[in-house]
Design a protein around this motif. Structure first.
Motif, PDB file in Angstrom:
ATOM      1  N   HIS A  61     -38.907 -33.340 -57.608  1.00 51.41           N
ATOM      2  CA  HIS A  61     -38.875 -33.466 -59.063  1.00 51.41           C
ATOM      3  C   HIS A  61     -38.266 -32.249 -59.762  1.00 51.41           C
ATOM      4  O   HIS A  61     -37.425 -32.361 -60.644  1.00 51.41           O
ATOM      5  N   ARG A 107     -48.663 -44.521 -63.723  1.00 48.00           N
ATOM      6  CA  ARG A 107     -48.717 -43.824 -62.443  1.00 48.00           C
ATOM      7  C   ARG A 107     -49.278 -44.801 -61.426  1.00 48.00           C
ATOM      8  O   ARG A 107     -49.853 -45.835 -61.796  1.00 48.00           O
ATOM      9  N   ARG A 117     -35.079 -32.098 -62.228  1.00 46.71           N
ATOM     10  CA  ARG A 117     -35.360 -31.769 -63.625  1.00 46.71           C
ATOM     11  C   ARG A 117     -34.539 -30.561 -64.081  1.00 46.71           C
ATOM     12  O   ARG A 117     -33.956 -30.558 -65.157  1.00 46.71           O
ATOM     13  N   HIS A 147     -43.693 -33.516 -66.117  1.00 48.72           N
ATOM     14  CA  HIS A 147     -42.746 -34.538 -66.599  1.00 48.72           C
ATOM     15  C   HIS A 147     -42.535 -34.476 -68.113  1.00 48.72           C
ATOM     16  O   HIS A 147     -41.978 -35.416 -68.685  1.00 48.72           O
ATOM     17  N   CYS A 187     -41.331 -34.634 -71.597  1.00 52.78           N
ATOM     18  CA  CYS A 187     -40.067 -35.254 -72.000  1.00 52.78           C
ATOM     19  C   CYS A 187     -38.924 -34.240 -72.037  1.00 52.78           C
ATOM     20  O   CYS A 187     -38.933 -33.303 -72.829  1.00 52.78           O
TER      21      CYS A 187
HETATM   22  C1  HEM Z   1     -39.620 -39.777 -79.794  1.00 54.44           C
HETATM   23  C2  HEM Z   1     -38.887 -39.984 -78.709  1.00 54.44           C
HETATM   24  C3  HEM Z   1     -39.391 -39.779 -77.304  1.00 54.44           C
HETATM   25  C4  HEM Z   1     -40.664 -39.805 -76.814  1.00 54.44           C
HETATM   26  C5  HEM Z   1     -41.960 -40.029 -77.564  1.00 54.44           C
HETATM   27  C6  HEM Z   1     -40.575 -39.530 -75.387  1.00 54.44           C
HETATM   28  C7  HEM Z   1     -41.671 -39.471 -74.527  1.00 54.44           C
HETATM   29  C8  HEM Z   1     -41.614 -39.136 -73.205  1.00 54.44           C
HETATM   30  C9  HEM Z   1     -42.758 -38.983 -72.344  1.00 54.44           C
HETATM   31  C10 HEM Z   1     -44.204 -39.241 -72.762  1.00 54.44           C
HETATM   32  C11 HEM Z   1     -42.321 -38.601 -71.123  1.00 54.44           C
HETATM   33  C12 HEM Z   1     -43.196 -38.255 -69.917  1.00 54.44           C
HETATM   34  C13 HEM Z   1     -43.081 -39.249 -68.815  1.00 54.44           C
HETATM   35  C14 HEM Z   1     -44.167 -39.130 -67.778  1.00 54.44           C
HETATM   36  O1  HEM Z   1     -45.093 -38.326 -67.880  1.00 54.44           O
HETATM   37  O2  HEM Z   1     -44.090 -39.927 -66.816  1.00 54.44           O
HETATM   38  C15 HEM Z   1     -40.883 -38.520 -71.198  1.00 54.44           C
HETATM   39  C16 HEM Z   1     -40.058 -38.162 -70.150  1.00 54.44           C
HETATM   40  C17 HEM Z   1     -38.667 -38.080 -70.245  1.00 54.44           C
HETATM   41  N1  HEM Z   1     -37.903 -38.273 -71.373  1.00 54.44           N
HETATM   42 FE1  HEM Z   1     -38.596 -38.734 -73.221  1.00 54.44          FE
HETATM   43  N2  HEM Z   1     -39.261 -39.352 -75.052  1.00 54.44           N
HETATM   44  C18 HEM Z   1     -38.502 -39.477 -76.191  1.00 54.44           C
HETATM   45  C19 HEM Z   1     -37.142 -39.328 -76.294  1.00 54.44           C
HETATM   46  C20 HEM Z   1     -36.300 -38.937 -75.268  1.00 54.44           C
HETATM   47  C21 HEM Z   1     -34.900 -38.663 -75.394  1.00 54.44           C
HETATM   48  C22 HEM Z   1     -34.100 -38.695 -76.684  1.00 54.44           C
HETATM   49  C23 HEM Z   1     -34.428 -38.363 -74.129  1.00 54.44           C
HETATM   50  C24 HEM Z   1     -33.036 -38.004 -73.658  1.00 54.44           C
HETATM   51  C25 HEM Z   1     -31.939 -38.301 -74.256  1.00 54.44           C
HETATM   52  C26 HEM Z   1     -35.555 -38.424 -73.227  1.00 54.44           C
HETATM   53  C27 HEM Z   1     -35.494 -38.159 -71.878  1.00 54.44           C
HETATM   54  C28 HEM Z   1     -36.578 -38.060 -71.033  1.00 54.44           C
HETATM   55  C29 HEM Z   1     -36.488 -37.721 -69.631  1.00 54.44           C
HETATM   56  C30 HEM Z   1     -35.203 -37.400 -68.857  1.00 54.44           C
HETATM   57  C31 HEM Z   1     -37.791 -37.711 -69.117  1.00 54.44           C
HETATM   58  C32 HEM Z   1     -38.231 -37.423 -67.677  1.00 54.44           C
HETATM   59  C33 HEM Z   1     -38.650 -35.982 -67.542  1.00 54.44           C
HETATM   60  C34 HEM Z   1     -39.247 -35.676 -66.178  1.00 54.44           C
HETATM   61  O3  HEM Z   1     -39.729 -36.590 -65.494  1.00 54.44           O
HETATM   62  O4  HEM Z   1     -39.221 -34.496 -65.777  1.00 54.44           O
HETATM   63  N3  HEM Z   1     -36.674 -38.777 -73.943  1.00 54.44           N
HETATM   64  N4  HEM Z   1     -40.477 -38.837 -72.484  1.00 54.44           N
END
Ligand code: HEM
Lengths: 64, 402
Positions: free
Chosen positions: B101, B294, B105, B350, B352
């Protein structure tokens, strides 16, 4: 008083450097870093405490 | 094919996040669960648990020993070892576990750091203005479908450096992708074929003509001194689209839905524009759009309940954000809430990756909407519809602006 960021806890949530940009910055990955060295002004200390209270990972600390 | 599901009678023992009652208004359900359980169970989806508290969500989000991210969208049927992707996962880093991961990342974080994202503000602002220009002259605007929905894909198209002329094509493509999440595997693969063709053509164009954009960044990125394969670059783009589009659309939509019904909050933002960054955090807390999943790694007693290998965990960040044990006046929207440790972007490894971009889009989308329409109300509450599934936000939102 000093501010610290626990690098093991910090996940780059980004709250500290938004709330207190004169005290905290960010590195290339977007994780928080402490910018301020030496004594903090009254105002900076207040912002640092607010940053501490807003860190979801509990990574920011204001310590003696 | 839609299978008729039995309505839920008791969410403590038979919960279903796609039940109409949960879709319409999940908050009273979660509050009831917090008082009664606090970890709800269901036999649906082959067996799943839902911790409704901030403490429960936090503990599981940070525990990668006992839970795996290999599948983060809860679906029918109980997965088993054979059906699961490798620990690297299909969409690194969101479906990856440690230690891989971290590698996946770190690769993308620099592209989404504040240093990379902050300079995008003028173009996000120009985009929002041009979308509002198109609505000019109407008394009622579709604030979700014709405004919030169109912002995230255009921002990502610009970041990827795909042609402006492809804006509409790209938005269609993005919808096919985000809707495919719920399709069976073979249909998903079929839906993806033309999309893959389009992306590969864009990637090849960037290989031939490198430039300063996210596509070129991904093409230059290396793991152990090796450039990424085109499929890995394509896979990362798909993840960014799936993770970044409906989520941000939902956050913008919910915030406008709130302001349309709370004139005093709207007035405060109009008269105190500096309050916006604080208000954005409260919108994120109160209307957190993203629930993750999960899988339990092995049989164990956890949070006082008997979990079995490959049971699902529905990881409700939105529910954690409403827990009175973690927030004063948790069920009240407080536009100037000074202390707000909300977990809308998740917790732990993880977190975001797109949170800096999401915040920028949310703030600017609201600032521009309010600047154009300092007063607005819900045109017809009965016409507001909400998405079903792990991303929550209004999909139809007629707002009266004139
Ligand atoms: C208000 C908007 C957003 C919310 C509330 C949100 C929320 C989240 C949450 C809760 C996770 C955690 C996932 C987990 O624990 O399994 C996550 C992961 C992620 N989000 Fe967002 N997200 C948003 C917008 C975005 C945007 C705009 C992008 C990219 C353009 C993005 C890319 C990612 C990526 C790549 C991960 C994976 C990170 C990892 O696993 O290390 N998200 N998001």
């Amino acid at each position: 008083m000093r501010v610290v960021i626990d690098g093991d806890l910090c996940q780059g949530q980004g709250r500290c450097f938004s709330i207190a940009p004169s005290v905290f910055g960010f590195d290339e990955l977007g994780n928080g870093v402490v910018l301020a060295s030496g004594e903090l002004s009254e105002g900076e200390l207040e912002l640092a405490r607010l940053a501490e209270a807003n860190c979801p990972e509990h990574a920011v600390g204001v310590v003696e | 094919m839609t299978i008729e599901k039995t309505p839920v009678a008791d969410f403590a023992t038979d919960f279903d996040h796609t039940d109409p009652a949960w879709v319409a208004d999940p908050y009273p359900i979660w509050e009831d669960l917090r008082q009664r359980c606090p970890v709800a169970h269901t036999e649906r989806y082959g067996g799943a648990w839902f911790p409704a508290t901030h403490a429960g969500v936090t503990q599981i989000a940070k525990d990668t020993e006992n839970f795996t991210s290999r599948t983060v969208i809860m679906n029918d049927g109980r997965p088993d070892e054979l059906a699961l992707p490798s620990p690297i996962g299909v969409a690194p880093p969101i479906t990856s576990d440690p230690p891989f991961h971290q590698i996946a990342r770190k690769l993308i974080l620099p592209a989404f750091s504040p240093g990379a994202i902050n300079p995008l503000e003028p173009q996000v602002r120009a985009l929002c203005r041009s979308l509002l220009d198109r609505l000019e002259g109407r008394d009622v605007v579709e604030a979700s479908w014709d405004y919030a929905r169109l912002i995230p894909p255009s921002v990502i198209r610009q970041m990827l450096g795909f042609p402006e002329a492809d804006t509409d094509v790209f938005i269609d493509v993005v919808h096919t992708i985000t809707e495919s999440v719920d399709l069976p595997e073979d249909e998903r693969i079929a839906a993806f074929e033309p999309i893959e063709e389009y992306f590969v053509a864009q990637i090849e164009d960037h290989q031939a003509n490198p430039r300063d954009d996210l596509t070129t960044f991904l093409l230059n990125a290396e793991i152990d001194g090796q450039k990424l394969a085109v499929e890995h670059v394509f896979g990362t783009m798909i993840l960014i689209l799936v993770a970044g589009i409906d989520t941000t659309w939902s956050a913008v939509g919910s915030s406008l839905w709130h302001l349309a019904q709370n004139p005093s909050d709207l007035e405060r933002l109009v008269s105190e524009p500096d309050l916006m960054p604080v208000a954005v955090e409260e919108f994120l807390r109160f209307y957190a759009p993203v629930t993750m999943a999960r899988l339990v790694k092995h049989d164990m007693e956890y949070l006082g309940v008997p979990m079995k290998e490959y049971d699902w965990i529905l990881l409700g960040f939105p529910a954690a954000n409403r827990d009175p044990a973690a927030f004063a006046d948790a069920d009240r929207f407080v536009i100037d809430r000074a202390e707000n440790r909300h977990v809308a972007f998740g917790l732990g490894i993880h977190r975001c990756a797109g949170s800096n971009l999401a915040r920028l889009e949310l703030r600017v989308a609201l600032e521009e909407f309010i600047a154009r329409y300092p007063r607005f109300t819900l045109a017809d509450p009965d016409q507001v519809t909400w998405s079903q599934g792990q991303i929550r936000g209004p999909r139809r939102l007629p707002i009266r602006v004139g």
